[in-house]
Design an enzyme around this catalytic site. Structure first.
Site, short mmCIF file in Angstrom:
data_model
loop_
_atom_site.label_atom_id
_atom_site.label_comp_id
_atom_site.label_asym_id
_atom_site.label_seq_id
_atom_site.Cartn_x
_atom_site.Cartn_y
_atom_site.Cartn_z
CG ASP A 149 -2.26 0.44 1.17
OD1 ASP A 149 -2.29 1.73 0.89
OD2 ASP A 149 -3.35 -0.23 0.81
CG ASP A 165 -5.12 1.17 18.75
OD1 ASP A 165 -4.75 0.19 19.43
OD2 ASP A 165 -6.57 1.05 18.29
CG HIS A 190 -5.27 3.87 1.25
ND1 HIS A 190 -5.00 2.69 0.95
CD2 HIS A 190 -6.77 3.76 0.67
CE1 HIS A 190 -5.77 2.03 0.14
NE2 HIS A 190 -7.03 2.83 0.18
CG ASN A 204 -4.90 -1.28 22.79
OD1 ASN A 204 -6.13 -1.15 22.61
ND2 ASN A 204 -3.99 -1.06 21.92
CB ILE A 206 -5.34 2.48 22.55
CG1 ILE A 206 -4.29 2.86 23.79
CG2 ILE A 206 -5.04 3.76 21.38
CD1 ILE A 206 -2.84 2.55 23.29
CB ALA A 297 -9.31 -7.66 -7.79
CB SER A 375 -9.27 0.45 -0.47
OG SER A 375 -8.31 0.93 -1.37
#
Length: 441
Positions: A149, A165, A190, A204, A206, A297, A375
């Site tokens: 990406d 995070d 992205h 956690n 967060i 794809a 996406s």
């Protein structure tokens, strides 16, 4: 935060910069504008790098600098052993990336935002998490997922900061093919959003949650700050990931609708290489609202993933067709599918897909709205594939074919019974896919 907490502890993120909130009331006109922008971009004519061609011959595939693409292509094609010569075509992210982080600030638990992880119109993450905990592989522990990406906010380096995070222990070494260096930092947002759907910290205290929070992510940067990357970089990135042990490879980008398989042989060869290495390649179906899935794809060696909305309907931007394998939450506006009771295109749009990523700069993180697209759908499939591998329901080393079939046969059927062009085999169901009580067929 606790696994099923109803409280978003945004105050824990202040050290990383102000955190943008996210409205729990839908996106209204913004969602329609986002969908229109995505479809326009996806339908635009194909573009290629100036003065570059991709040569495939007996030695493999490589990018060659030339003065004149057309003349050089004709000349190179006459050489012995040359199989193909194509322009170096450019792909782009399969989602609408918002120009700003949004300014709504409403406290709430992950369940109030992450509809995509719940049982109703999502992938039923809580039961899947329980299935993995029972076998001692919480969150897909032990599996490597490559995210190809715009990079990932995986480390503190220069002007970049690791997402609060995303634990540094969750990453294995990657590569930046956009800048040709070993630092695949995200300068777009992205890639971090996509990776966070897969591996964002869970339990956690967060932010939000990640579907396969126990896996290791291999960040491979093949798209630049504009969310674009050429076929040479993408092919190299796929091979890099496969050769370094990735068991799942996520491709949340698409080429324009007019690109054919003959124009990207280097990418298709790299995908076949990854499949032979045992990696499942997952790709976004595309956002042009087209009757055919976009490449990469569309390749038969890729699990193609379309998008659904919070209502459970096909998203109006999502590409469809015979090559669509499966769908997953992507957010946005419902498609106008006649006779489908889940589709309400004239009503207000449902929520977007929320994950932590950076907002105004790679140093400031929040929960921005505006992220919708195939996406966002693809990493749900990649994460569930990782959970299947870790769960052991298909044995210790399942093949890509076996994982793909498991995803399809355990999906929640939507639309007409069985496989159909709008939903493929149905929406990803992580709970069923990892349930040992459901027999392997």
């Amino acid at each position: 935060m606790r696994l099923l907490s109803a409280t978003l502890l945004a105050s824990t993120l202040l050290a990383a910069g102000p955190v943008s909130g996210a409205s729990a009331g839908g996106t209204g006109g913004d969602a329609r504008a986002a969908a229109a922008a995505m479809k326009a971009r996806a339908a635009a004519p194909a573009r290629a790098r100036a003065n570059e061609v991709v040569v495939s011959d007996t030695r493999g595939s490589r990018v060659v600098k030339v003065r004149d693409v057309a003349k050089a292509s004709r000349a190179i094609a006459k050489r012995d052993g040359v199989r193909s010569v194509t322009p170096n075509y450019i792909a782009h992210v399969s989602g609408w990336v918002p120009p700003d982080p949004g300014n709504a600030a409403a406290p709430g638990g992950w369940q109030s935002l992450q509809w995509n992880f719940l049982a109703d119109s999502g992938v039923n993450a809580p039961e899947a998490w329980a299935n993995l905990a029972r076998v001692g592989r919480p969150g897909g522990k032990g599996v490597i997922v490559a995210v190809l990406d715009t990079g990932v906010a995986y480390a503190n380096r220069g002007g970049f900061r690791r997402s609060p995070d995303l634990s540094k222990s969750r990453f294995v070494r990657g590569w930046d093919f956009a800048n040709n260096d070993p630092y695949p930092n995200d300068d777009n947002g992205h890639g971090t959003h996509v990776a966070s759907t897969i591996v964002e910290g869970t339990g956690n205290a967060i932010g939000l949650t990640g579907l396969a929070y126990g896996v290791k992510v291999m960040p491979v940067k093949v798209l630049d700050a504009e969310g674009e990357g050429d076929s040479g970089r993408i092919a190299a990135g796929i091979r890099f990931a496969a050769d370094r042990g990735a068991q799942v490879i996520n491709l949340s980008f698409e080429f324009p609708s007019d690109i054919t398989r003959s124009q990207i042989p280097n990418i298709l060869n790299a995908i076949r290489h990854a499949r032979r290495k045992g990696a499942l390649v997952v790709g976004a179906s595309g956002n042009a609202a087209a009757a055919a899935v976009a490449y990469p794809a569309r390749s038969s060696d890729v699990l193609s993933v379309g998008a659904t909305t919070q209502h459970g309907c096909q998203a109006d931007y999502s590409n469809e067709g015979a090559d669509l394998d499966i769908v997953a939450p992507g957010g946005g506006v419902d498609a106008a599918l006649e006779g489908d009771p889940l589709c309400r295109p004239l009503e207000a749009a449902g929520l977007d897909i929320f994950q932590m990523t950076f907002t105004s700069s790679p140093r400031r993180f929040g929960l921005p709205d505006g992220y919708i697209g195939t996406s966002m759908a693809a990493p749900h499939a990649s994460a569930t594939a990782a959970l299947i591998i870790a769960s052991g329901v298909l044995g210790p080393k399942p093949t890509p074919n076996a994982i793909e079939r498991r995803l399809e046969l355990t999906a929640t059927d939507l639309g007409p019974a069985g496989k159909d062009p709008h939903y493929g085999w149905g929406r990803i169901n992580a709970a069923r896919a990892t349930d040992p009580a459901i027999p392997v067929t």
